[in-house]
Write an enzyme that holds these catalytic residues in place. Structure first.
Site, PDB file in Angstrom:
ATOM      1  NE  ARG A 286      15.402   3.336  -3.475  1.00 44.51           N
ATOM      2  CZ  ARG A 286      14.085   3.243  -3.639  1.00 44.51           C
ATOM      3  NH1 ARG A 286      13.382   4.318  -3.909  1.00 44.51           N
ATOM      4  NH2 ARG A 286      13.470   2.100  -3.570  1.00 44.51           N
TER       5      ARG A 286
ATOM      6  NE  ARG B 130       3.442  -1.905  -2.745  1.00 40.48           N
ATOM      7  CZ  ARG B 130       4.365  -1.006  -2.358  1.00 40.48           C
ATOM      8  NH1 ARG B 130       4.043  -0.024  -1.568  1.00 40.48           N
ATOM      9  NH2 ARG B 130       5.595  -1.115  -2.781  1.00 40.48           N
TER      10      ARG B 130
ATOM     11  NE  ARG C  65      15.124   1.801   0.141  1.00 41.10           N
ATOM     12  CZ  ARG C  65      13.976   2.419  -0.169  1.00 41.10           C
ATOM     13  NH1 ARG C  65      13.879   3.713  -0.094  1.00 41.10           N
ATOM     14  NH2 ARG C  65      12.946   1.723  -0.550  1.00 41.10           N
TER      15      ARG C  65
ATOM     16  NE  ARG D 197      10.766  -3.521  -3.084  1.00 47.59           N
ATOM     17  CZ  ARG D 197      11.321  -2.312  -3.064  1.00 47.59           C
ATOM     18  NH1 ARG D 197      12.591  -2.168  -3.358  1.00 47.59           N
ATOM     19  NH2 ARG D 197      10.615  -1.259  -2.771  1.00 47.59           N
TER      20      ARG D 197
ATOM     21  CE  LYS E  18       5.478   3.341  -5.818  1.00 50.71           C
ATOM     22  NZ  LYS E  18       5.884   3.241  -4.400  1.00 50.71           N
TER      23      LYS E  18
HETATM   24  P1  AMP Z   1       7.806   0.849  -0.816  1.00 49.47           P
HETATM   25  O1  AMP Z   1       8.874   1.747  -0.273  1.00 49.47           O
HETATM   26  O2  AMP Z   1       6.493   1.562  -1.025  1.00 49.47           O
HETATM   27  O3  AMP Z   1       8.224   0.102  -2.038  1.00 49.47           O
HETATM   28  O4  AMP Z   1       7.519  -0.246   0.310  1.00 49.47           O
HETATM   29  C1  AMP Z   1       8.544  -1.085   0.829  1.00 49.47           C
HETATM   30  C2  AMP Z   1       7.980  -2.391   1.293  1.00 49.47           C
HETATM   31  O5  AMP Z   1       6.998  -2.181   2.323  1.00 49.47           O
HETATM   32  C3  AMP Z   1       7.238  -3.182   0.229  1.00 49.47           C
HETATM   33  O6  AMP Z   1       8.122  -3.951  -0.566  1.00 49.47           O
HETATM   34  C4  AMP Z   1       6.318  -4.039   1.068  1.00 49.47           C
HETATM   35  O7  AMP Z   1       7.019  -5.107   1.668  1.00 49.47           O
HETATM   36  C5  AMP Z   1       5.919  -3.096   2.178  1.00 49.47           C
HETATM   37  N1  AMP Z   1       4.702  -2.318   1.791  1.00 49.47           N
HETATM   38  C6  AMP Z   1       4.612  -0.984   1.576  1.00 49.47           C
HETATM   39  N2  AMP Z   1       3.368  -0.613   1.249  1.00 49.47           N
HETATM   40  C7  AMP Z   1       2.634  -1.753   1.262  1.00 49.47           C
HETATM   41  C8  AMP Z   1       1.262  -2.041   0.977  1.00 49.47           C
HETATM   42  N3  AMP Z   1       0.398  -1.094   0.603  1.00 49.47           N
HETATM   43  N4  AMP Z   1       0.860  -3.331   1.098  1.00 49.47           N
HETATM   44  C9  AMP Z   1       1.711  -4.302   1.469  1.00 49.47           C
HETATM   45  N5  AMP Z   1       3.010  -4.113   1.721  1.00 49.47           N
HETATM   46  C10 AMP Z   1       3.483  -2.836   1.621  1.00 49.47           C
END
Ligand code: AMP
Length: 198
Positions: free
Chosen positions: A131, A92, A137, A148, A17
């Site tokens: 990745r 989310r 990461r 996750r 995404k």
């Molecule tokens: P992502 O790259 O979008 O998967 O985000 C990485 C991490 O950031 C997630 O695993 C969460 O710990 C935190 N995170 C990102 N977006 C949100 C959100 N909308 N609500 C809560 N935590 C978030």
């Protein structure tokens, strides 16, 4: 002045995404806003926000809504988001959906579409492991990845039925070449009357 689209992109971690968000945002002339990227940048720069969320994100848990909602409200208040945006990784939780609804309603705006990027669990786990090696990461060990995905399934997947009830969902198969997936998303949006920037 053209009125850009107000879009969300939702999908499990590893569904591609982030990549699609960049292409789609460019095509529709709106900023791609990723809460995950905002958190990662703050962690890297060791800002107060970064220090606050570092341990939470490292465990694969969600950052509390109060914090996440605040950074989104600040970001959407910037000039480039006035006519549209593509939010990647937000909302989310149901609390975040309610917050975003109110935030948009306060300026007489509402969402135009929610892009749902579909991908199978085994496929996303192998993509994320790859990745993690390529990008170093630290949030991407296999255990954290599985966690996750569990959190996504329990907290975020249910939001899709909510958006479905509102008639906003554009479901797209996330498997295949990046260009093909982008084309599928554009088609789905065009079917809803949402057209790319001139
Ligand atoms: P992502 O790259 O979008 O998967 O985000 C990485 C991490 O950031 C997630 O695993 C969460 O710990 C935190 N995170 C990102 N977006 C949100 C959100 N909308 N609500 C809560 N935590 C978030």
């Amino acid at each position: 002045m053209t009125t850009g689209a107000r879009l969300l992109i939702v999908g499990p971690p590893g569904s591609g995404k982030g990549t699609q968000a960049q292409f789609i945002a460019d095509r529709y002339g709106v900023p791609a806003i990723s809460t995950g990227d905002i958190f990662r940048a703050n962690i890297k720069n060791e800002t107060p926000l970064g220090l606050e969320v570092k341990a939470i994100t490292a465990r694969g848990e969600y950052v509390p809504d109060e914090i996440t909602n605040r950074i989104v409200a600040d970001r959407l208040a910037e000039a480039d988001a006035a006519n549209g945006f593509l939010l990647d990784g937000y909302p989310r939780t149901t609390g975040q959906v309610a917050f975003l609804d109110e935030l948009l309603a306060a300026s007489g705006a509402r969402l135009d579409a929610v892009i749902q990027l579909e991908a199978e669990t085994d496929e996303v786990v192998s993509r994320l492991l790859k990745r993690a090696v390529e990008q170093g990461r630290s949030d991407d060990s296999e255990e954290v990845i599985r966690h996750r995905l569990d959190v996504y399934a329990s907290e975020t997947a249910p939001l899709l039925s909510l958006f479905g009830e509102r008639g906003l969902l554009v479901a797209v198969d996330g498997l295949g070449a990046i260009d093909d997936v982008t084309a599928r998303i554009s088609e789905g949006l065009a079917e809803r009357g949402i057209r790319a920037a001139e």
